[in-house]
Motif scaffolding. Structure first.
Motif, PDB file in Angstrom:
ATOM      1  N   SER A 171      31.491  47.093  48.548  1.00 34.58           N
ATOM      2  CA  SER A 171      32.217  48.038  49.397  1.00 34.58           C
ATOM      3  C   SER A 171      31.401  49.318  49.498  1.00 34.58           C
ATOM      4  O   SER A 171      30.886  49.806  48.494  1.00 34.58           O
ATOM      5  CB  SER A 171      33.593  48.368  48.812  1.00 34.58           C
ATOM      6  N   SER A 172      31.275  49.844  50.692  1.00 36.84           N
ATOM      7  CA  SER A 172      30.544  51.100  50.899  1.00 36.84           C
ATOM      8  C   SER A 172      31.466  52.239  51.318  1.00 36.84           C
ATOM      9  O   SER A 172      30.997  53.331  51.632  1.00 36.84           O
ATOM     10  CB  SER A 172      29.453  50.907  51.971  1.00 36.84           C
ATOM     11  N   ASP A 173      32.783  51.965  51.324  1.00 37.42           N
ATOM     12  CA  ASP A 173      33.733  52.966  51.810  1.00 37.42           C
ATOM     13  C   ASP A 173      34.887  53.203  50.823  1.00 37.42           C
ATOM     14  O   ASP A 173      36.029  53.385  51.219  1.00 37.42           O
ATOM     15  CB  ASP A 173      34.273  52.572  53.179  1.00 37.42           C
ATOM     16  N   GLY A 174      34.552  53.183  49.549  1.00 36.76           N
ATOM     17  CA  GLY A 174      35.570  53.463  48.540  1.00 36.76           C
ATOM     18  C   GLY A 174      36.561  52.346  48.298  1.00 36.76           C
ATOM     19  O   GLY A 174      37.626  52.573  47.743  1.00 36.76           O
ATOM     20  N   GLY A 175      36.226  51.136  48.696  1.00 32.49           N
ATOM     21  CA  GLY A 175      37.087  49.987  48.439  1.00 32.49           C
ATOM     22  C   GLY A 175      38.019  49.626  49.570  1.00 32.49           C
ATOM     23  O   GLY A 175      38.855  48.742  49.423  1.00 32.49           O
ATOM     24  N   ASP A 176      37.889  50.280  50.721  1.00 34.43           N
ATOM     25  CA  ASP A 176      38.751  49.931  51.855  1.00 34.43           C
ATOM     26  C   ASP A 176      38.361  48.595  52.472  1.00 34.43           C
ATOM     27  O   ASP A 176      39.220  47.811  52.851  1.00 34.43           O
ATOM     28  CB  ASP A 176      38.729  51.040  52.907  1.00 34.43           C
ATOM     29  N   THR A 177      37.047  48.332  52.590  1.00 33.98           N
ATOM     30  CA  THR A 177      36.570  47.056  53.129  1.00 33.98           C
ATOM     31  C   THR A 177      35.505  46.494  52.186  1.00 33.98           C
ATOM     32  O   THR A 177      34.850  47.240  51.456  1.00 33.98           O
ATOM     33  CB  THR A 177      35.973  47.214  54.543  1.00 33.98           C
ATOM     34  N   TRP A 178      35.333  45.163  52.227  1.00 33.51           N
ATOM     35  CA  TRP A 178      34.425  44.460  51.323  1.00 33.51           C
ATOM     36  C   TRP A 178      33.596  43.463  52.110  1.00 33.51           C
ATOM     37  O   TRP A 178      34.103  42.841  53.047  1.00 33.51           O
ATOM     38  CB  TRP A 178      35.215  43.740  50.240  1.00 33.51           C
ATOM     39  N   GLU A 179      32.317  43.300  51.727  1.00 31.39           N
ATOM     40  CA  GLU A 179      31.415  42.340  52.359  1.00 31.39           C
ATOM     41  C   GLU A 179      30.769  41.477  51.287  1.00 31.39           C
ATOM     42  O   GLU A 179      30.381  41.984  50.228  1.00 31.39           O
ATOM     43  CB  GLU A 179      30.315  43.062  53.133  1.00 31.39           C
ATOM     44  N   ALA A 180      30.632  40.176  51.571  1.00 34.12           N
ATOM     45  CA  ALA A 180      30.005  39.248  50.629  1.00 34.12           C
ATOM     46  C   ALA A 180      28.506  39.489  50.550  1.00 34.12           C
ATOM     47  O   ALA A 180      27.867  39.835  51.547  1.00 34.12           O
ATOM     48  CB  ALA A 180      30.277  37.814  51.061  1.00 34.12           C
ATOM     49  N   ARG A 181      27.965  39.307  49.351  1.00 33.95           N
ATOM     50  CA  ARG A 181      26.529  39.367  49.104  1.00 33.95           C
ATOM     51  C   ARG A 181      26.118  38.055  48.443  1.00 33.95           C
ATOM     52  O   ARG A 181      26.915  37.428  47.745  1.00 33.95           O
ATOM     53  CB  ARG A 181      26.163  40.533  48.179  1.00 33.95           C
ATOM     54  N   THR A 182      24.885  37.642  48.630  1.00 32.44           N
ATOM     55  CA  THR A 182      24.381  36.405  48.052  1.00 32.44           C
ATOM     56  C   THR A 182      23.996  36.638  46.597  1.00 32.44           C
ATOM     57  O   THR A 182      23.255  37.571  46.297  1.00 32.44           O
ATOM     58  CB  THR A 182      23.151  35.908  48.834  1.00 32.44           C
ATOM     59  N   SER A 183      24.501  35.772  45.702  1.00 31.40           N
ATOM     60  CA  SER A 183      24.197  35.919  44.282  1.00 31.40           C
ATOM     61  C   SER A 183      23.109  34.961  43.808  1.00 31.40           C
ATOM     62  O   SER A 183      22.469  35.220  42.795  1.00 31.40           O
ATOM     63  CB  SER A 183      25.455  35.684  43.442  1.00 31.40           C
ATOM     64  N   GLY A 184      22.954  33.836  44.489  1.00 34.55           N
ATOM     65  CA  GLY A 184      21.981  32.842  44.062  1.00 34.55           C
ATOM     66  C   GLY A 184      22.488  31.923  42.961  1.00 34.55           C
ATOM     67  O   GLY A 184      21.720  31.166  42.383  1.00 34.55           O
ATOM     68  N   THR A 185      23.776  31.995  42.644  1.00 30.62           N
ATOM     69  CA  THR A 185      24.366  31.119  41.626  1.00 30.62           C
ATOM     70  C   THR A 185      25.759  30.688  42.070  1.00 30.62           C
ATOM     71  O   THR A 185      26.368  31.344  42.910  1.00 30.62           O
ATOM     72  CB  THR A 185      24.449  31.820  40.245  1.00 30.62           C
ATOM     73  N   THR A 186      26.209  29.580  41.501  1.00 30.80           N
ATOM     74  CA  THR A 186      27.584  29.131  41.735  1.00 30.80           C
ATOM     75  C   THR A 186      28.408  29.278  40.458  1.00 30.80           C
ATOM     76  O   THR A 186      29.565  28.885  40.424  1.00 30.80           O
ATOM     77  CB  THR A 186      27.620  27.664  42.202  1.00 30.80           C
ATOM     78  N   ARG A 187      27.818  29.858  39.434  1.00 32.42           N
ATOM     79  CA  ARG A 187      28.538  30.072  38.172  1.00 32.42           C
ATOM     80  C   ARG A 187      29.507  31.245  38.302  1.00 32.42           C
ATOM     81  O   ARG A 187      29.264  32.174  39.072  1.00 32.42           O
ATOM     82  CB  ARG A 187      27.564  30.344  37.033  1.00 32.42           C
ATOM     83  N   ARG A 188      30.586  31.193  37.519  1.00 35.22           N
ATOM     84  CA  ARG A 188      31.562  32.281  37.522  1.00 35.22           C
ATOM     85  C   ARG A 188      30.910  33.540  36.947  1.00 35.22           C
ATOM     86  O   ARG A 188      30.341  33.520  35.861  1.00 35.22           O
ATOM     87  CB  ARG A 188      32.786  31.901  36.700  1.00 35.22           C
ATOM     88  N   LEU A 189      31.008  34.635  37.673  1.00 37.96           N
ATOM     89  CA  LEU A 189      30.528  35.933  37.207  1.00 37.96           C
ATOM     90  C   LEU A 189      31.722  36.697  36.661  1.00 37.96           C
ATOM     91  O   LEU A 189      32.766  36.773  37.299  1.00 37.96           O
ATOM     92  CB  LEU A 189      29.846  36.688  38.345  1.00 37.96           C
ATOM     93  N   GLU A 190      31.560  37.272  35.470  1.00 38.56           N
ATOM     94  CA  GLU A 190      32.709  37.856  34.772  1.00 38.56           C
ATOM     95  C   GLU A 190      32.672  39.370  34.652  1.00 38.56           C
ATOM     96  O   GLU A 190      33.693  39.977  34.334  1.00 38.56           O
ATOM     97  CB  GLU A 190      32.826  37.217  33.388  1.00 38.56           C
ATOM     98  N   SER A 191      31.514  39.988  34.864  1.00 41.99           N
ATOM     99  CA  SER A 191      31.438  41.441  34.736  1.00 41.99           C
ATOM    100  C   SER A 191      30.285  41.969  35.582  1.00 41.99           C
ATOM    101  O   SER A 191      29.291  41.271  35.784  1.00 41.99           O
ATOM    102  CB  SER A 191      31.233  41.829  33.263  1.00 41.99           C
ATOM    103  N   VAL A 192      30.438  43.201  36.054  1.00 43.14           N
ATOM    104  CA  VAL A 192      29.394  43.839  36.858  1.00 43.14           C
ATOM    105  C   VAL A 192      29.339  45.319  36.500  1.00 43.14           C
ATOM    106  O   VAL A 192      30.369  45.946  36.231  1.00 43.14           O
ATOM    107  CB  VAL A 192      29.661  43.642  38.373  1.00 43.14           C
ATOM    108  N   THR A 193      28.128  45.863  36.470  1.00 45.44           N
ATOM    109  CA  THR A 193      27.943  47.290  36.202  1.00 45.44           C
ATOM    110  C   THR A 193      26.673  47.776  36.881  1.00 45.44           C
ATOM    111  O   THR A 193      25.777  46.978  37.164  1.00 45.44           O
ATOM    112  CB  THR A 193      27.894  47.583  34.685  1.00 45.44           C
ATOM    113  N   PHE A 194      26.615  49.066  37.135  1.00 46.29           N
ATOM    114  CA  PHE A 194      25.438  49.681  37.745  1.00 46.29           C
ATOM    115  C   PHE A 194      25.000  50.879  36.926  1.00 46.29           C
ATOM    116  O   PHE A 194      25.829  51.575  36.335  1.00 46.29           O
ATOM    117  CB  PHE A 194      25.742  50.117  39.191  1.00 46.29           C
ATOM    118  N   ALA A 195      23.692  51.113  36.896  1.00 43.88           N
ATOM    119  CA  ALA A 195      23.135  52.287  36.227  1.00 43.88           C
ATOM    120  C   ALA A 195      23.544  53.540  36.988  1.00 43.88           C
ATOM    121  O   ALA A 195      23.993  53.470  38.137  1.00 43.88           O
ATOM    122  CB  ALA A 195      21.612  52.183  36.164  1.00 43.88           C
ATOM    123  N   ASP A 196      23.374  54.681  36.352  1.00 44.35           N
ATOM    124  CA  ASP A 196      23.755  55.954  36.961  1.00 44.35           C
ATOM    125  C   ASP A 196      23.076  56.211  38.298  1.00 44.35           C
ATOM    126  O   ASP A 196      23.617  56.928  39.135  1.00 44.35           O
ATOM    127  CB  ASP A 196      23.445  57.117  36.012  1.00 44.35           C
TER     128      ASP A 196
END
Length: 94
Positions: free
Chosen positions: A52-77
């Motif tokens: 999301s680029s607008d504070g969570g109002d809209t969402w767009e899919a991105r390619t992950s390259g895996t079909t495994r379940r992803l359980e957590s996400v984080t970004f550096a400062d």
């Protein structure tokens, strides 16, 4: 968690919540926002990654390259370097 692609947003400190369209039916496991709260990421089943680029109002899919379940996400400062982790030792870096 976010069954059926459910994403809820609060703009009043959690007193009320409103559903947002995520564009996926996959169960979502984790969501995070970078500093400033405008750019957000969500991850879940089948390698689902949403941005999301607008504070969570809209969402767009991105390619992950895996079909495994992803359980957590984080970004550096810096808001540019991110990691997603999932089952089976899956670690993704952007």
């Amino acid at each position: 968690m976010g069954g059926g692609g459910t994403i809820l947003k609060s703009s009043d400190g959690g007193d009320t919540w409103n559903a947002r369209t995520s564009g996926t039916r996959a169960k979502l496991e984790s969501v995070t926002f970078t500093a400033g709260g405008r750019t957000g990421w969500a991850v879940g089943q089948k390698g689902t990654i949403l941005k999301s680029s607008d504070g969570g109002d809209t969402w767009e899919a991105r390619t992950s390259g895996t079909t495994r379940r992803l359980e957590s996400v984080t970004f550096a400062d810096d808001g540019r370097t991110g990691w997603a982790v999932g089952i089976g030792g899956t670690i993704l870096k952007s």
